[in-house]
Design an enzyme around this catalytic site. Structure first.
Site, PDB file in Angstrom:
ATOM      1  N   LYS A 297      -5.571 -24.404  18.480  1.00 31.94           N
ATOM      2  CA  LYS A 297      -5.733 -22.595  17.579  1.00 31.94           C
ATOM      3  C   LYS A 297      -4.227 -21.812  18.229  1.00 31.94           C
ATOM      4  CE  LYS A 297      -9.773 -21.553  20.304  1.00 31.94           C
ATOM      5  NZ  LYS A 297      -9.946 -23.390  21.057  1.00 31.94           N
TER       6      LYS A 297
ATOM      7  N   ARG B 185     -18.188 -17.537  19.234  1.00 25.81           N
ATOM      8  CA  ARG B 185     -18.383 -18.766  19.770  1.00 25.81           C
ATOM      9  C   ARG B 185     -19.379 -18.688  20.382  1.00 25.81           C
ATOM     10  NH1 ARG B 185     -12.844 -19.053  23.056  1.00 25.81           N
ATOM     11  NH2 ARG B 185     -12.831 -20.347  24.811  1.00 25.81           N
TER      12      ARG B 185
ATOM     13  N   ARG C  83      -2.347 -19.983  34.195  1.00 27.17           N
ATOM     14  CA  ARG C  83      -3.887 -19.641  34.006  1.00 27.17           C
ATOM     15  C   ARG C  83      -4.898 -20.279  34.915  1.00 27.17           C
ATOM     16  NH1 ARG C  83      -5.606 -20.443  27.287  1.00 27.17           N
ATOM     17  NH2 ARG C  83      -7.554 -20.936  28.135  1.00 27.17           N
TER      18      ARG C  83
ATOM     19  N   ARG D 297     -15.368 -26.002  30.229  1.00 27.30           N
ATOM     20  CA  ARG D 297     -14.986 -24.892  29.062  1.00 27.30           C
ATOM     21  C   ARG D 297     -15.620 -26.082  28.167  1.00 27.30           C
ATOM     22  NH1 ARG D 297      -9.191 -24.243  30.579  1.00 27.30           N
ATOM     23  NH2 ARG D 297      -8.739 -23.080  28.171  1.00 27.30           N
TER      24      ARG D 297
ATOM     25  N   ARG E 150      -0.330 -27.798  30.125  1.00 28.29           N
ATOM     26  CA  ARG E 150       0.135 -26.962  30.736  1.00 28.29           C
ATOM     27  C   ARG E 150      -0.281 -26.040  31.850  1.00 28.29           C
ATOM     28  NH1 ARG E 150      -3.295 -23.010  26.235  1.00 28.29           N
ATOM     29  NH2 ARG E 150      -4.468 -23.591  27.725  1.00 28.29           N
TER      30      ARG E 150
HETATM   31  P1  AP5 Z   1      -3.268 -23.955  22.425  1.00 22.50           P
HETATM   32  O1  AP5 Z   1      -2.506 -23.604  20.969  1.00 22.50           O
HETATM   33  O2  AP5 Z   1      -3.217 -23.203  23.466  1.00 22.50           O
HETATM   34  O3  AP5 Z   1      -4.845 -24.323  22.555  1.00 22.50           O
HETATM   35  P2  AP5 Z   1      -6.069 -23.559  21.785  1.00 22.50           P
HETATM   36  O4  AP5 Z   1      -7.149 -24.122  21.234  1.00 22.50           O
HETATM   37  O5  AP5 Z   1      -5.771 -22.272  21.551  1.00 22.50           O
HETATM   38  O6  AP5 Z   1      -6.914 -23.812  23.299  1.00 22.50           O
HETATM   39  P3  AP5 Z   1      -7.103 -22.376  24.328  1.00 22.50           P
HETATM   40  O7  AP5 Z   1      -6.833 -23.276  25.572  1.00 22.50           O
HETATM   41  O8  AP5 Z   1      -6.671 -20.999  24.060  1.00 22.50           O
HETATM   42  O9  AP5 Z   1      -9.064 -22.741  24.644  1.00 22.50           O
HETATM   43  P4  AP5 Z   1     -10.119 -21.819  24.569  1.00 22.50           P
HETATM   44  O10 AP5 Z   1     -10.406 -21.610  23.747  1.00 22.50           O
HETATM   45  O11 AP5 Z   1     -10.582 -21.949  26.002  1.00 22.50           O
HETATM   46  O12 AP5 Z   1      -9.135 -20.609  25.546  1.00 22.50           O
HETATM   47  P5  AP5 Z   1      -9.599 -18.998  25.164  1.00 22.50           P
HETATM   48  O13 AP5 Z   1      -8.668 -18.412  25.786  1.00 22.50           O
HETATM   49  O14 AP5 Z   1      -9.892 -18.943  23.810  1.00 22.50           O
HETATM   50  O15 AP5 Z   1      -2.569 -25.252  23.537  1.00 22.50           O
HETATM   51  C1  AP5 Z   1      -3.039 -25.133  24.377  1.00 22.50           C
HETATM   52  C2  AP5 Z   1      -2.002 -27.296  25.001  1.00 22.50           C
HETATM   53  O16 AP5 Z   1      -1.759 -27.632  24.106  1.00 22.50           O
HETATM   54  C3  AP5 Z   1      -0.528 -26.240  24.417  1.00 22.50           C
HETATM   55  O17 AP5 Z   1       0.598 -26.762  25.561  1.00 22.50           O
HETATM   56  C4  AP5 Z   1       0.392 -26.322  23.433  1.00 22.50           C
HETATM   57  O18 AP5 Z   1       1.905 -26.562  23.598  1.00 22.50           O
HETATM   58  C5  AP5 Z   1      -0.823 -28.007  23.467  1.00 22.50           C
HETATM   59  N1  AP5 Z   1      -0.478 -28.362  21.899  1.00 22.50           N
HETATM   60  C6  AP5 Z   1      -1.061 -27.565  21.053  1.00 22.50           C
HETATM   61  N2  AP5 Z   1      -1.143 -28.833  20.045  1.00 22.50           N
HETATM   62  C7  AP5 Z   1      -0.715 -29.894  19.643  1.00 22.50           C
HETATM   63  C8  AP5 Z   1      -0.173 -30.839  19.452  1.00 22.50           C
HETATM   64  N3  AP5 Z   1      -0.379 -30.592  17.909  1.00 22.50           N
HETATM   65  N4  AP5 Z   1       0.204 -32.058  20.290  1.00 22.50           N
HETATM   66  C9  AP5 Z   1       0.409 -32.107  21.579  1.00 22.50           C
HETATM   67  N5  AP5 Z   1       0.387 -31.218  21.922  1.00 22.50           N
HETATM   68  C10 AP5 Z   1      -0.442 -29.615  21.372  1.00 22.50           C
HETATM   69  O19 AP5 Z   1     -10.627 -18.844  26.519  1.00 22.50           O
HETATM   70  C11 AP5 Z   1     -10.549 -18.379  27.540  1.00 22.50           C
HETATM   71  C12 AP5 Z   1     -12.140 -17.678  28.467  1.00 22.50           C
HETATM   72  O20 AP5 Z   1     -12.308 -16.603  27.617  1.00 22.50           O
HETATM   73  C13 AP5 Z   1     -13.080 -18.712  28.455  1.00 22.50           C
HETATM   74  O21 AP5 Z   1     -13.534 -20.195  28.968  1.00 22.50           O
HETATM   75  C14 AP5 Z   1     -14.148 -17.891  28.927  1.00 22.50           C
HETATM   76  O22 AP5 Z   1     -14.734 -17.585  29.949  1.00 22.50           O
HETATM   77  C15 AP5 Z   1     -13.698 -16.277  27.478  1.00 22.50           C
HETATM   78  N6  AP5 Z   1     -13.752 -16.316  26.468  1.00 22.50           N
HETATM   79  C16 AP5 Z   1     -12.491 -16.619  25.120  1.00 22.50           C
HETATM   80  N7  AP5 Z   1     -13.671 -15.828  24.227  1.00 22.50           N
HETATM   81  C17 AP5 Z   1     -14.756 -15.298  24.264  1.00 22.50           C
HETATM   82  C18 AP5 Z   1     -15.107 -15.722  23.344  1.00 22.50           C
HETATM   83  N8  AP5 Z   1     -15.881 -15.060  22.345  1.00 22.50           N
HETATM   84  N9  AP5 Z   1     -16.902 -15.237  24.349  1.00 22.50           N
HETATM   85  C19 AP5 Z   1     -17.169 -15.119  25.349  1.00 22.50           C
HETATM   86  N10 AP5 Z   1     -16.007 -15.455  25.950  1.00 22.50           N
HETATM   87  C20 AP5 Z   1     -14.721 -15.442  25.420  1.00 22.50           C
HETATM   88 MG    MG Z   2      -6.188 -20.289  22.741  1.00 23.20          MG
END
Ligand code: AP5
Ligand code: MG
Length: 190
Positions: free
Chosen positions: A14, A89, A134, A146, A128
């Site tokens: 994402k 979410r 992180r 997660r 990553r």
């Molecule tokens: P990346 O692009 O970072 O993926 P992502 O989908 O953004 O994954 P996140 O780690 O951000 O997931 P998340 O949803 O758990 O985290 P968030 O910060 O939202 O890519 C991941 C890796 O893959 C990278 O190394 C990238 O280079 C690689 N990659 C990308 N594309 C690729 C490809 N095509 N091929 C190979 N490799 C690839 O949330 C974190 C925490 O915050 C949650 O657990 C929760 O506690 C809290 N939180 C956040 N939002 C909310 C909400 N709305 N409600 C409640 N809690 C929340």
């Molecule tokens: Mg992300």
């Protein structure tokens, strides 16, 4: 206004795809994960509370993230559109987002979901975690937690948008550019 929800499990890509989409479509990127991490870095009370949950891979309370998104919508009044990454979410967040946008005479244009299997997600996040700093990437158990949180609380959000005919899923495995191309094909129909 183009208001896109980019959806998918942790590690689906994402954040990676949002960076490219904001440039092509001139959108403001709203990632609740990024906003929460910036609160942690600044050492705010909200950040300290959120960190306890995030480090365990558990979602933070709905009212916390809804409040953050509301503030960001207010502080970007001139935006031509938004990309919502990692939000909504839960179904409660999706309902709140509709209300917030309605009060600004706007609406979600559509949701694009990135489909990636669990094995690939765990591989990407552990990889990553070697240098992301992180805490929630560093431990396989937290990564699995997660994914469990996603399946139980977040996956139902897809139905919320399906019911409104606003849902499309695409294959999230391939090169970053291939996936970007697939997303753009969908977004161009909005
Ligand atoms: P990346 O692009 O970072 O993926 P992502 O989908 O953004 O994954 P996140 O780690 O951000 O997931 P998340 O949803 O758990 O985290 P968030 O910060 O939202 O890519 C991941 C890796 O893959 C990278 O190394 C990238 O280079 C690689 N990659 C990308 N594309 C690729 C490809 N095509 N091929 C190979 N490799 C690839 O949330 C974190 C925490 O915050 C949650 O657990 C929760 O506690 C809290 N939180 C956040 N939002 C909310 C909400 N709305 N409600 C409640 N809690 C929340
Ligand atoms: Mg992300």
């Amino acid at each position: 206004m183009l208001n896109l929800v980019l959806f998918g499990p942790p590690g689906a890509g994402k954040g990676t795809q949002s960076e490219k989409l904001i440039q092509k479509y001139n959108l403001v990127h709203l990632s609740t994960g990024d906003i929460l991490r910036s609160e942690i870095t600044q050492g705010t009370e909200l950040g300290l509370e959120a960190k306890k949950l995030m480090d365990q891979g558990i979602l933070v309370p709905d009212q916390v993230v809804i409040g953050m998104i509301s503030n960001k919508l207010d502080s970007n009044k001139d935006a031509t559109g938004f990309i919502f990454d990692g939000f909504p979410r839960t179904v409660a967040q999706a309902e709140a987002l509709d209300e917030l946008l309605k009060s600004k005479s706007a609406a979600i244009s559509g949701m694009v979901a990135l489909v990636v299997d669990n094995e690939e997600l765990e591989k990407r996040l552990l990889n990553r975690g070697k240098d992301s700093g992180r805490p929630d990437d560093a431990n396989p158990e937290v990564i699995r937690k997660r994914i469990v949180e996603y399946n139980s609380k977040t996956a139902p959000v897809a139905n919320y948008y399906k019911d409104q005919d606003k849902f499309t899923s695409i294959n999230g495995i391939g090169t970053v550019d291939e996936i970007f191309g697939s997303i753009c094909k969908v977004v161009d129909t909005f």
